[in-house]
Write a protein that holds these residues in place. Sequence first.
Motif, PDB file in Angstrom:
ATOM      1  N   ASP A  62       9.886   9.672 -10.498  1.00 18.34           N
ATOM      2  CA  ASP A  62       9.558   9.964  -9.107  1.00 18.34           C
ATOM      3  C   ASP A  62       8.410   9.063  -8.657  1.00 18.34           C
ATOM      4  N   LEU A  63       8.150   9.087  -7.374  1.00 13.44           N
ATOM      5  CA  LEU A  63       6.984   8.402  -6.828  1.00 13.44           C
ATOM      6  C   LEU A  63       6.154   9.444  -6.103  1.00 13.44           C
ATOM      7  N   MET A  64       4.858   9.439  -6.331  1.00 16.94           N
ATOM      8  CA  MET A  64       4.012  10.393  -5.621  1.00 16.94           C
ATOM      9  C   MET A  64       3.408   9.700  -4.402  1.00 16.94           C
ATOM     10  N   ILE A  65       3.644  10.320  -3.244  1.00 14.11           N
ATOM     11  CA  ILE A  65       3.354   9.700  -1.959  1.00 14.11           C
ATOM     12  C   ILE A  65       2.244  10.464  -1.235  1.00 14.11           C
ATOM     13  N   ASP A  66       1.321   9.728  -0.656  1.00 15.91           N
ATOM     14  CA  ASP A  66       0.383  10.324   0.294  1.00 15.91           C
ATOM     15  C   ASP A  66       0.950  10.058   1.688  1.00 15.91           C
ATOM     16  N   PRO A  67       1.570  11.078   2.312  1.00 20.56           N
ATOM     17  CA  PRO A  67       2.262  10.838   3.585  1.00 20.56           C
ATOM     18  C   PRO A  67       1.301  10.402   4.695  1.00 20.56           C
TER      19      PRO A  67
ATOM     20  N   GLU B  54      -1.373   8.532   4.455  1.00 17.93           N
ATOM     21  CA  GLU B  54      -1.799   7.137   4.295  1.00 17.93           C
ATOM     22  C   GLU B  54      -0.622   6.185   4.081  1.00 17.93           C
ATOM     23  N   SER B  55       0.611   6.739   4.039  1.00 16.34           N
ATOM     24  CA  SER B  55       1.806   5.923   3.765  1.00 16.34           C
ATOM     25  C   SER B  55       1.675   5.143   2.468  1.00 16.34           C
ATOM     26  N   GLU B  56       1.065   5.773   1.484  1.00 21.04           N
ATOM     27  CA  GLU B  56       0.834   5.049   0.235  1.00 21.04           C
ATOM     28  C   GLU B  56       1.512   5.717  -0.950  1.00 21.04           C
ATOM     29  N   VAL B  57       1.913   4.871  -1.900  1.00 17.31           N
ATOM     30  CA  VAL B  57       2.369   5.378  -3.181  1.00 17.31           C
ATOM     31  C   VAL B  57       1.132   5.536  -4.064  1.00 17.31           C
ATOM     32  N   MET B  58       0.801   6.767  -4.421  1.00 17.34           N
ATOM     33  CA  MET B  58      -0.389   7.009  -5.240  1.00 17.34           C
ATOM     34  C   MET B  58      -0.148   6.539  -6.674  1.00 17.34           C
ATOM     35  N   TYR B  59       0.989   6.907  -7.208  1.00 15.70           N
ATOM     36  CA  TYR B  59       1.372   6.461  -8.547  1.00 15.70           C
ATOM     37  C   TYR B  59       2.849   6.769  -8.777  1.00 15.70           C
TER      38      TYR B  59
ATOM     39  N   THR C 109      -2.254  17.564  -5.755  1.00 13.75           N
ATOM     40  CA  THR C 109      -3.270  16.815  -5.030  1.00 13.75           C
ATOM     41  C   THR C 109      -3.627  15.621  -5.904  1.00 13.75           C
ATOM     42  N   ALA C 110      -4.272  14.655  -5.324  1.00 15.43           N
ATOM     43  CA  ALA C 110      -4.688  13.488  -6.097  1.00 15.43           C
ATOM     44  C   ALA C 110      -6.173  13.291  -5.861  1.00 15.43           C
TER      45      ALA C 110
END
Lengths: 121, 121
Positions: free
Chosen positions: B29-34, B36-41, B96-97
Motif C-alpha cells: 500500500d501507499l500511505m497518503i497525506d490527503p 498535503e497530496s504527499e506519499v508519506m511512505y 497518523t504519521a
Amino acid sequence: MNSKILASSTITGQKVTNMKDENIGDIQDLMIDPKESEVMYAVLSFGGFLGIGSKYFAVPMEALQFSDDGKTVKMDVDKEKLENAPSFDKDNWPRTADSEFLNTVYGHYGYKNKRRTRSMA
Amino acid sequence: MNSKILASSTITGQKVTNMKDENIGDIQDLMIDPKESEVMYAVLSFGGFLGIGSKYFAVPMEALQFSDDGKTVKMDVDKEKLENAPSFDKDNWPRTADSEFLNTVYGHYGYKNKRRTRSMA
C-alpha cells in the motif's frame, strides 16, 4: 505534529458526495509521481451524476475533503463545473503529467498547481 | 517538463527486487497525506525474504526505484538492514504519521524526512 494519513487502497473506491450529500462519483485511482512522492491528481468517475460513463476526470487532491477516517469524501462542485472539466478516455490515461495539463486541471477547480514549481525550486 | 507518473493501483501489488534481482517483497500500500497530496511512505512486506509474514515495513518512496512503466521496482537493501527496519503489525497500522516515526523510517534507509519540514515552511 500529527497528520491524518490514509492508505491509497482506502482512498480508491471511495464514493464522493457533493455539499448536498448527493452521490456524485467514485475515486478510481491516484496518479503518483514516485520520484517526488507526490499525488499529482485523483482520477474520478462521475458516471451517474453526469450521465456519462466512458470518461475519467483528473481532480486535484485539494478539491477533495476527506474525513479523518477516510470513510467520507466531499467535493464542493456543481454539475456545470464538471461538464466541461478536464477528462480523458478510460482506456487512454495520460502516463506523463506535463505542466500544461496540470495547470489546466488545477485551474479548472480554482487551485494553483504547486507541484512542478515546488519540485523545480 | 514531463514526469513519469504511475497509478497507485499499478504501484500496489508490485514485486520488489534487490540489486541482485532477487525477489525481496511486495508493495502492499501507499500511505497518503490527503491534505498535503504527499506519499508519506510505502508499506512493504518482506515475507519470503526475511522469513516473517506478520509484519509490514514502512519504506520511504525515495528508497524504491521504479521503472518508467512501473513494471519493475528495485530496492538497494540487504537482509541485515531489513531485519531491524521500522515495522508494524499487519493488523495495527499507524493512522497518523508523527515526525518521530517518519524520521526513524527515513533515517533507517539513509534519507532525510523532507515531509513535515516542507509543509511547515
